[in-house]
Design a protein around this motif. Structure first.
Motif, PDB file in Angstrom:
ATOM      1  N   THR A 195      47.333  21.515  37.197  1.00 34.45           N
ATOM      2  CA  THR A 195      46.258  21.463  36.212  1.00 34.45           C
ATOM      3  C   THR A 195      45.145  22.422  36.610  1.00 34.45           C
ATOM      4  O   THR A 195      44.625  23.163  35.770  1.00 34.45           O
ATOM      5  N   THR A 196      44.789  22.420  37.871  1.00 29.78           N
ATOM      6  CA  THR A 196      43.736  23.303  38.355  1.00 29.78           C
ATOM      7  C   THR A 196      44.121  24.763  38.146  1.00 29.78           C
ATOM      8  O   THR A 196      43.314  25.563  37.660  1.00 29.78           O
ATOM      9  N   HIS A 197      45.349  25.122  38.470  1.00 33.18           N
ATOM     10  CA  HIS A 197      45.792  26.504  38.276  1.00 33.18           C
ATOM     11  C   HIS A 197      45.851  26.849  36.793  1.00 33.18           C
ATOM     12  O   HIS A 197      45.539  27.974  36.402  1.00 33.18           O
ATOM     13  N   GLY A 198      46.231  25.893  35.962  1.00 31.12           N
ATOM     14  CA  GLY A 198      46.255  26.124  34.517  1.00 31.12           C
ATOM     15  C   GLY A 198      44.867  26.376  33.964  1.00 31.12           C
ATOM     16  O   GLY A 198      44.662  27.278  33.146  1.00 31.12           O
ATOM     17  N   ILE A 199      43.902  25.581  34.428  1.00 28.05           N
ATOM     18  CA  ILE A 199      42.522  25.758  33.981  1.00 28.05           C
ATOM     19  C   ILE A 199      41.990  27.113  34.453  1.00 28.05           C
ATOM     20  O   ILE A 199      41.315  27.820  33.693  1.00 28.05           O
ATOM     21  N   GLN A 200      42.299  27.488  35.685  1.00 22.36           N
ATOM     22  CA  GLN A 200      41.857  28.788  36.184  1.00 22.36           C
ATOM     23  C   GLN A 200      42.465  29.927  35.375  1.00 22.36           C
ATOM     24  O   GLN A 200      41.795  30.930  35.097  1.00 22.36           O
ATOM     25  N   THR A 201      43.717  29.766  34.970  1.00 21.27           N
ATOM     26  CA  THR A 201      44.369  30.791  34.149  1.00 21.27           C
ATOM     27  C   THR A 201      43.684  30.905  32.796  1.00 21.27           C
ATOM     28  O   THR A 201      43.399  32.017  32.322  1.00 21.27           O
ATOM     29  N   LEU A 202      43.407  29.762  32.174  1.00 25.71           N
ATOM     30  CA  LEU A 202      42.724  29.782  30.878  1.00 25.71           C
ATOM     31  C   LEU A 202      41.335  30.402  30.985  1.00 25.71           C
ATOM     32  O   LEU A 202      40.925  31.190  30.123  1.00 25.71           O
ATOM     33  N   LEU A 203      40.605  30.067  32.028  1.00 22.24           N
ATOM     34  CA  LEU A 203      39.274  30.650  32.202  1.00 22.24           C
ATOM     35  C   LEU A 203      39.363  32.155  32.441  1.00 22.24           C
ATOM     36  O   LEU A 203      38.529  32.920  31.937  1.00 22.24           O
ATOM     37  N   GLY A 204      40.359  32.589  33.193  1.00 19.82           N
ATOM     38  CA  GLY A 204      40.549  34.022  33.415  1.00 19.82           C
ATOM     39  C   GLY A 204      40.847  34.758  32.123  1.00 19.82           C
ATOM     40  O   GLY A 204      40.306  35.846  31.867  1.00 19.82           O
ATOM     41  N   LEU A 205      41.712  34.167  31.295  1.00 23.66           N
ATOM     42  CA  LEU A 205      42.015  34.779  29.990  1.00 23.66           C
ATOM     43  C   LEU A 205      40.780  34.820  29.100  1.00 23.66           C
ATOM     44  O   LEU A 205      40.542  35.795  28.390  1.00 23.66           O
ATOM     45  N   TRP A 206      39.999  33.741  29.122  1.00 27.55           N
ATOM     46  CA  TRP A 206      38.783  33.669  28.318  1.00 27.55           C
ATOM     47  C   TRP A 206      37.818  34.786  28.731  1.00 27.55           C
ATOM     48  O   TRP A 206      37.259  35.484  27.886  1.00 27.55           O
TER      49      TRP A 206
ATOM     50  N   GLU B  94      45.894  21.836  49.290  1.00 31.30           N
ATOM     51  CA  GLU B  94      44.927  21.657  48.206  1.00 31.30           C
ATOM     52  C   GLU B  94      43.691  20.945  48.738  1.00 31.30           C
ATOM     53  O   GLU B  94      43.758  20.163  49.688  1.00 31.30           O
ATOM     54  N   ASP B  95      42.549  21.201  48.097  1.00 29.86           N
ATOM     55  CA  ASP B  95      41.304  20.591  48.537  1.00 29.86           C
ATOM     56  C   ASP B  95      41.317  19.071  48.382  1.00 29.86           C
ATOM     57  O   ASP B  95      41.171  18.346  49.336  1.00 29.86           O
ATOM     58  N   HIS B  96      41.443  18.614  47.161  1.00 34.89           N
ATOM     59  CA  HIS B  96      41.342  17.187  46.886  1.00 34.89           C
ATOM     60  C   HIS B  96      42.309  16.818  45.779  1.00 34.89           C
ATOM     61  O   HIS B  96      42.760  17.649  45.015  1.00 34.89           O
ATOM     62  N   GLY B  97      42.592  15.534  45.658  1.00 32.11           N
ATOM     63  CA  GLY B  97      43.402  15.033  44.556  1.00 32.11           C
ATOM     64  C   GLY B  97      44.884  15.115  44.830  1.00 32.11           C
ATOM     65  O   GLY B  97      45.335  15.689  45.809  1.00 32.11           O
ATOM     66  N   PRO B  98      45.656  14.499  43.933  1.00 32.23           N
ATOM     67  CA  PRO B  98      47.106  14.495  44.104  1.00 32.23           C
ATOM     68  C   PRO B  98      47.707  15.879  43.870  1.00 32.23           C
ATOM     69  O   PRO B  98      47.070  16.775  43.326  1.00 32.23           O
ATOM     70  N   LYS B  99      48.952  16.012  44.285  1.00 35.00           N
ATOM     71  CA  LYS B  99      49.609  17.316  44.140  1.00 35.00           C
ATOM     72  C   LYS B  99      49.806  17.689  42.674  1.00 35.00           C
ATOM     73  O   LYS B  99      49.858  18.861  42.336  1.00 35.00           O
ATOM     74  N   LEU B 100      49.913  16.700  41.791  1.00 37.90           N
ATOM     75  CA  LEU B 100      50.070  17.000  40.369  1.00 37.90           C
ATOM     76  C   LEU B 100      48.833  17.695  39.800  1.00 37.90           C
ATOM     77  O   LEU B 100      48.931  18.467  38.864  1.00 37.90           O
ATOM     78  N   ALA B 101      47.683  17.418  40.377  1.00 38.41           N
ATOM     79  CA  ALA B 101      46.450  18.036  39.891  1.00 38.41           C
ATOM     80  C   ALA B 101      46.407  19.522  40.212  1.00 38.41           C
ATOM     81  O   ALA B 101      45.653  20.275  39.601  1.00 38.41           O
ATOM     82  N   ALA B 102      47.223  19.966  41.155  1.00 43.05           N
ATOM     83  CA  ALA B 102      47.224  21.380  41.533  1.00 43.05           C
ATOM     84  C   ALA B 102      47.632  22.250  40.355  1.00 43.05           C
ATOM     85  O   ALA B 102      47.032  23.294  40.108  1.00 43.05           O
TER      86      ALA B 102
END
Length: 63
Positions: free
Chosen positions: A34-45, A24-32
């Motif tokens: 969240t990032t994938h979830g946000i990307q999924t939501l943006l893709g659906l949008w 992952e680029d930056h941040g803790p592994k838990l943020a990964a």
């Protein structure tokens, strides 16, 4: 001639950057997740927006 960093020892293998290793680029592994979830939501949008635009174009052409 290739550029050699100050902390690099000539003749040794270069260390790969974490991007090259697939980390992952930056941040803790838990943020990964969240990032994938946000990307999924943006893709659906985006997909829903395109679907609505196509629907509106077809609907307006039939009137």
């Amino acid at each position: 001639m290739a550029h050699v960093d100050d902390d690099e020892i000539p003749g040794t293998q270069r260390k790969k950057h974490r991007h090259d290793l697939g980390h992952e680029d930056h941040g803790p592994k838990l943020a990964a997740r969240t990032t994938h979830g946000i990307q999924t939501l943006l893709g659906l949008w985006i997909a829903l927006t395109l679907g609505l635009v196509i629907y509106a174009m077809i609907d307006s052409s039939m009137r």
